[in-house]
Write an enzyme that holds these catalytic residues in place. Structure first.
Site, PDB file in Angstrom:
ATOM      1  N   ASP A 137      -1.485 109.754  34.265  1.00 48.29           N
ATOM      2  CA  ASP A 137      -0.570 110.533  35.091  1.00 48.29           C
ATOM      3  C   ASP A 137       0.849 110.004  34.941  1.00 48.29           C
ATOM      4  O   ASP A 137       1.130 109.152  34.085  1.00 48.29           O
ATOM      5  CB  ASP A 137      -1.041 110.611  36.544  1.00 48.29           C
ATOM      6  CG  ASP A 137      -1.354 109.265  37.128  1.00 48.29           C
ATOM      7  OD1 ASP A 137      -2.268 109.183  37.946  1.00 48.29           O
ATOM      8  OD2 ASP A 137      -0.694 108.282  36.742  1.00 48.29           O
ATOM      9  N   LYS A 173       0.861 114.776  38.345  1.00 44.81           N
ATOM     10  CA  LYS A 173       0.865 114.135  39.656  1.00 44.81           C
ATOM     11  C   LYS A 173       2.235 113.600  40.024  1.00 44.81           C
ATOM     12  O   LYS A 173       2.362 112.485  40.486  1.00 44.81           O
ATOM     13  CB  LYS A 173      -0.144 112.982  39.746  1.00 44.81           C
ATOM     14  CG  LYS A 173      -1.596 113.399  39.816  1.00 44.81           C
ATOM     15  CD  LYS A 173      -2.033 113.496  41.253  1.00 44.81           C
ATOM     16  CE  LYS A 173      -3.518 113.700  41.370  1.00 44.81           C
ATOM     17  NZ  LYS A 173      -4.284 112.542  41.076  1.00 44.81           N
ATOM     18  N   MET A 201       4.871 106.007  48.801  1.00 43.32           N
ATOM     19  CA  MET A 201       5.283 107.417  48.881  1.00 43.32           C
ATOM     20  C   MET A 201       6.078 107.664  50.161  1.00 43.32           C
ATOM     21  O   MET A 201       5.954 108.724  50.786  1.00 43.32           O
ATOM     22  CB  MET A 201       4.052 108.346  48.850  1.00 43.32           C
ATOM     23  CG  MET A 201       3.267 108.240  47.563  1.00 43.32           C
ATOM     24  SD  MET A 201       1.629 109.001  47.662  1.00 43.32           S
ATOM     25  CE  MET A 201       0.679 107.713  48.437  1.00 43.32           C
ATOM     26  N   GLY A 259      -1.265 104.513  37.523  1.00 43.88           N
ATOM     27  CA  GLY A 259      -0.235 103.543  37.869  1.00 43.88           C
ATOM     28  C   GLY A 259      -0.759 102.582  38.918  1.00 43.88           C
ATOM     29  O   GLY A 259      -1.570 102.956  39.763  1.00 43.88           O
ATOM     30  N   THR A 280      -1.001  96.448  42.040  1.00 45.93           N
ATOM     31  CA  THR A 280      -0.511  97.555  42.848  1.00 45.93           C
ATOM     32  C   THR A 280       0.979  97.372  43.177  1.00 45.93           C
ATOM     33  O   THR A 280       1.508  96.260  43.125  1.00 45.93           O
ATOM     34  CB  THR A 280      -1.358  97.685  44.134  1.00 45.93           C
ATOM     35  OG1 THR A 280      -0.985  98.881  44.789  1.00 45.93           O
ATOM     36  CG2 THR A 280      -1.159  96.501  45.067  1.00 45.93           C
ATOM     37  N   PRO A 324     -18.538  51.360  19.337  1.00 48.83           N
ATOM     38  CA  PRO A 324     -17.178  50.843  19.537  1.00 48.83           C
ATOM     39  C   PRO A 324     -16.609  50.169  18.287  1.00 48.83           C
ATOM     40  O   PRO A 324     -15.411  50.185  18.026  1.00 48.83           O
ATOM     41  CB  PRO A 324     -17.328  49.844  20.683  1.00 48.83           C
ATOM     42  CG  PRO A 324     -18.768  49.476  20.709  1.00 48.83           C
ATOM     43  CD  PRO A 324     -19.547  50.604  20.107  1.00 48.83           C
ATOM     44  N   ILE A 341     -11.064  59.445  23.964  1.00 47.07           N
ATOM     45  CA  ILE A 341     -10.925  60.288  22.763  1.00 47.07           C
ATOM     46  C   ILE A 341     -12.270  60.408  22.059  1.00 47.07           C
ATOM     47  O   ILE A 341     -12.678  61.482  21.629  1.00 47.07           O
ATOM     48  CB  ILE A 341      -9.865  59.706  21.796  1.00 47.07           C
ATOM     49  CG1 ILE A 341      -8.518  59.580  22.511  1.00 47.07           C
ATOM     50  CG2 ILE A 341      -9.728  60.568  20.552  1.00 47.07           C
ATOM     51  CD1 ILE A 341      -7.442  58.887  21.712  1.00 47.07           C
ATOM     52  N   GLY A 365       9.818  98.835  41.001  1.00 47.42           N
ATOM     53  CA  GLY A 365       9.487  97.404  41.018  1.00 47.42           C
ATOM     54  C   GLY A 365       8.581  97.050  39.846  1.00 47.42           C
ATOM     55  O   GLY A 365       7.781  97.864  39.404  1.00 47.42           O
TER      56      GLY A 365
HETATM   57  C1  LIG Z   1       0.378 107.889  44.380  1.00 48.97           C
HETATM   58  S1  LIG Z   1       0.951 106.308  44.765  1.00 48.97           S
HETATM   59  C2  LIG Z   1       0.136 105.364  43.560  1.00 48.97           C
HETATM   60  C3  LIG Z   1       0.062 103.925  43.888  1.00 48.97           C
HETATM   61  C4  LIG Z   1      -0.573 103.114  42.800  1.00 48.97           C
HETATM   62  N1  LIG Z   1      -1.965 103.457  42.659  1.00 48.97           N
HETATM   63  C5  LIG Z   1      -0.453 101.609  43.058  1.00 48.97           C
HETATM   64  O1  LIG Z   1      -1.441 100.928  43.262  1.00 48.97           O
HETATM   65  O2  LIG Z   1       0.698 101.140  43.007  1.00 48.97           O
HETATM   66  C6  LIG Z   1       2.594 106.382  44.210  1.00 48.97           C
HETATM   67  C7  LIG Z   1       3.530 105.516  45.017  1.00 48.97           C
HETATM   68  O3  LIG Z   1       3.351 104.160  44.720  1.00 48.97           O
HETATM   69  C8  LIG Z   1       4.590 103.488  44.817  1.00 48.97           C
HETATM   70  N2  LIG Z   1       4.917 102.919  43.500  1.00 48.97           N
HETATM   71  C9  LIG Z   1       4.190 103.023  42.389  1.00 48.97           C
HETATM   72  N3  LIG Z   1       4.764 102.334  41.382  1.00 48.97           N
HETATM   73  C10 LIG Z   1       5.871 101.778  41.888  1.00 48.97           C
HETATM   74  C11 LIG Z   1       6.900 100.951  41.366  1.00 48.97           C
HETATM   75  N4  LIG Z   1       6.872 100.529  40.098  1.00 48.97           N
HETATM   76  N5  LIG Z   1       7.913 100.574  42.183  1.00 48.97           N
HETATM   77  C12 LIG Z   1       7.929 100.973  43.459  1.00 48.97           C
HETATM   78  N6  LIG Z   1       6.995 101.749  44.018  1.00 48.97           N
HETATM   79  C13 LIG Z   1       5.978 102.150  43.242  1.00 48.97           C
HETATM   80  C14 LIG Z   1       5.625 104.519  45.236  1.00 48.97           C
HETATM   81  O4  LIG Z   1       5.713 104.480  46.619  1.00 48.97           O
HETATM   82  C15 LIG Z   1       4.987 105.778  44.738  1.00 48.97           C
HETATM   83  O5  LIG Z   1       5.475 106.900  45.471  1.00 48.97           O
END
Ligand SMILES: C[S@@+](CC[C@H](N)C(=O)[O-])C[C@H]1O[C@@H](n2cnc3c(N)ncnc32)[C@H](O)[C@@H]1O
Length: 466
Positions: free
Chosen positions: A226, A248, A361, A279, A309, A42, A23, A390
């Site tokens: 987007d 988009k 996608m 996203g 991602t 000490p 301490i 997700g």
């Molecule tokens: C144009 S991409 C963009 C990906 C994005 N830059 C990423 O790193 O997640 C779009 C695709 O990412 C996937 N995606 C993005 N967000 C998602 C989510 N929250 N849950 C599931 N799939 C998702 C889907 O397949 C969607 O069609």
């Protein structure tokens, strides 16, 4: 406020720390960092207090701690005894050290654990770069004072330094660039170059955003975003920031990529601090690379900030490991987006066993994907999953073999972004303990989000994977 906070210059000053254990060492360390000459003893000897600026009692015998407190007070030396507020004349705060920025937190001695928790939170939002920014401003402070004698003008200039391009360059680790930018600001050339941040917004939940993204959102003049960026994330932006939606959705690009690139360049050249919010991660099927190229070509300063991602967010949210020592030793991120209606993927490479496929996608081209893989000998009984939205509260999961998912996806999907995960790892899916299963996930009975779906699939024998 019972205790008045102040910061004391201890450089070269003797400070007595009473104690010999861990301490005492812990108390002595920040005092040494502040330049104090620490006398670590000490046992208490009143002579050790001679010339001391402060005294600290740590892990010494009780009688010594009492004597230290009494004699130090009598001699007008501020004294602190660990965990003994009644023996203290001052409190040692929890410290966030971003030298020269120092943040001290005190709960008035009532809850030191809470003070430590607060310190952790503050450390997370005040990165070490703040110290470098303050040091840079300190190096220029004389010149700033000379040039801006009016207090208001000086304040406005300092605010610009701390929130604008100079700060952005310091946070990006480009100190030389920051110094040049600061010199430019002071030279007042009238030219105010902006900066673009290509920021990953993650899957949608606000608390899955990085701290850096959160800070930049709070500082941006303009947010260009987007469709995949959630309102929850957008709400973190400064209230008065301009928001530009560039669309988009699939087959509904409300602005062409070339126009988006041109918009970013235009905004930066107008001196704006732009956050281009995407996203997930900007560099994963997000065209972040194209935008970075366009900005570099136009000579616009930019920085890329990663995000979580979809593959990572969906895997975590569905409890599906992307790799597993017994089921998958590689992960491939691929796009299910077609060019002129054709899915141009290297199916032979994707069909190899022992790996995980994450298809972005891909929900609308699932049948083409299954066909292509099937033609290359892909085992049709391999488990697969669709994860819709997700990483958000509205997540849904559908598991089955690829042919089963092809058949069920059209009725199952609700139009949210969906990721396709394929591989033996899907059979290793683990239900989160202590969490209610989403009602919406029960659509397809045994194939959808069930706790025991591992039983539906045969795990790959170890021998096939090594
Ligand atoms: C144009 S991409 C963009 C990906 C994005 N830059 C990423 O790193 O997640 C779009 C695709 O990412 C996937 N995606 C993005 N967000 C998602 C989510 N929250 N849950 C599931 N799939 C998702 C889907 O397949 C969607 O069609």
């Amino acid at each position: 406020m019972r205790h008045f906070p102040l910061f004391m210059d201890l450089s070269g000053c003797p400070v007595l720390v009473l104690g010999a254990g861990e301490i005492a060492e812990r108390k002595a360390e920040p005092l040494r960092r502040a330049g104090a000459q620490v006398r670590l003893r000490p046992m208490f000897d009143p002579a050790d207090l001679d010339g001391c600026a402060l005294a600290v009692g740590a892990d010494a015998p009780e009688a010594d701690l009492f004597a230290l407190s009494r004699i130090a007070r009598a001699r007008g030396i501020p004294v602190n005894v660990v965990d003994r507020p009644e023996l203290c004349s001052f409190i040692m705060p929890a410290i966030v050290d971003r030298d020269p920025v120092t943040i001290a937190i005190s709960t008035g001695g009532t809850a030191p654990v809470l003070a430590r928790m607060l310190r952790q939170r503050i450390e997370a939002v005040v990165p070490p770069a703040f110290g470098r920014l303050a040091a840079l401003a300190g190096r220029f402070s004389g010149e700033i004072r000379r040039r801006f004698q009016d207090l208001g003008a000086r304040r406005r200039m300092l605010e610009r330094i701390f929130t604008g391009r100079v700060a952005a360059l310091v946070f990006a680790g480009d100190e030389a660039g920051a110094e040049r930018a600061l010199a430019d600001e002071l030279a007042d050339t009238g030219y105010q170059p902006g900066m673009v941040f290509l920021v990953g917004a993650g899957p949608g939940a606000g608390d899955l955003l990085t701290l850096r993204a959160q800070r930049l959102l709070g500082e941006a003049d303009v947010i260009v975003h987007d469709r995949l960026v959630s309102d929850e994330v957008l709400d973190m932006a400064r209230r008065d920031a301009e928001r530009i939606f560039v669309g988009k959705a699939r087959a509904n690009h409300c602005m062409q990529q070339a126009d988006i690139n041109a918009l970013l360049v235009r905004l930066a050249r107008a001196g704006k601090r732009v956050v281009r919010l995407k996203g997930g991660d900007p560099l994963v099927f997000g065209r972040g690379g194209e935008e970075a190229e366009a900005l570099a070509e136009a000579g616009v300063a930019h920085e890329i900030v990663p995000g979580i991602t979809a593959a990572l967010a969906c895997a975590a949210d569905a409890g599906i490991p992307l790799t597993h020592r017994e089921a998958s030793r590689a992960v491939t991120l691929a796009t299910g987006h077609t060019k002129d209606g054709v899915l141009e993927l290297d199916f032979a490479a994707l069909a190899r066993p022992g790996a995980t496929l994450a298809i972005y996608m891909g929900i609308h081209t699932l049948a083409q994907l299954a066909d292509g893989l099937g033609r290359c000998g892909f085992d049709q009984s391999t488990p697969a999953a669709l994860v819709e939205r997700g990483g958000t509260r509205r997540k849904r999961v559908l598991t089955g073999t690829l042919p089963e998912l092809v058949a069920q996806a059209p009725a199952w999907g609700t139009g949210g972004p969906t990721l396709v995960l394929i591989g033996e790892v899907v059979a290793r899916r683990s239900e989160r303990v202590g969490r209610k299963r989403e009602a919406s996930s029960a659509t397809f009975g045994a194939l959808t989000d069930v706790a025991d779906d591992a039983a539906l699939f045969r795990p790959t024998p170890r021998s096939q994977l090594y």
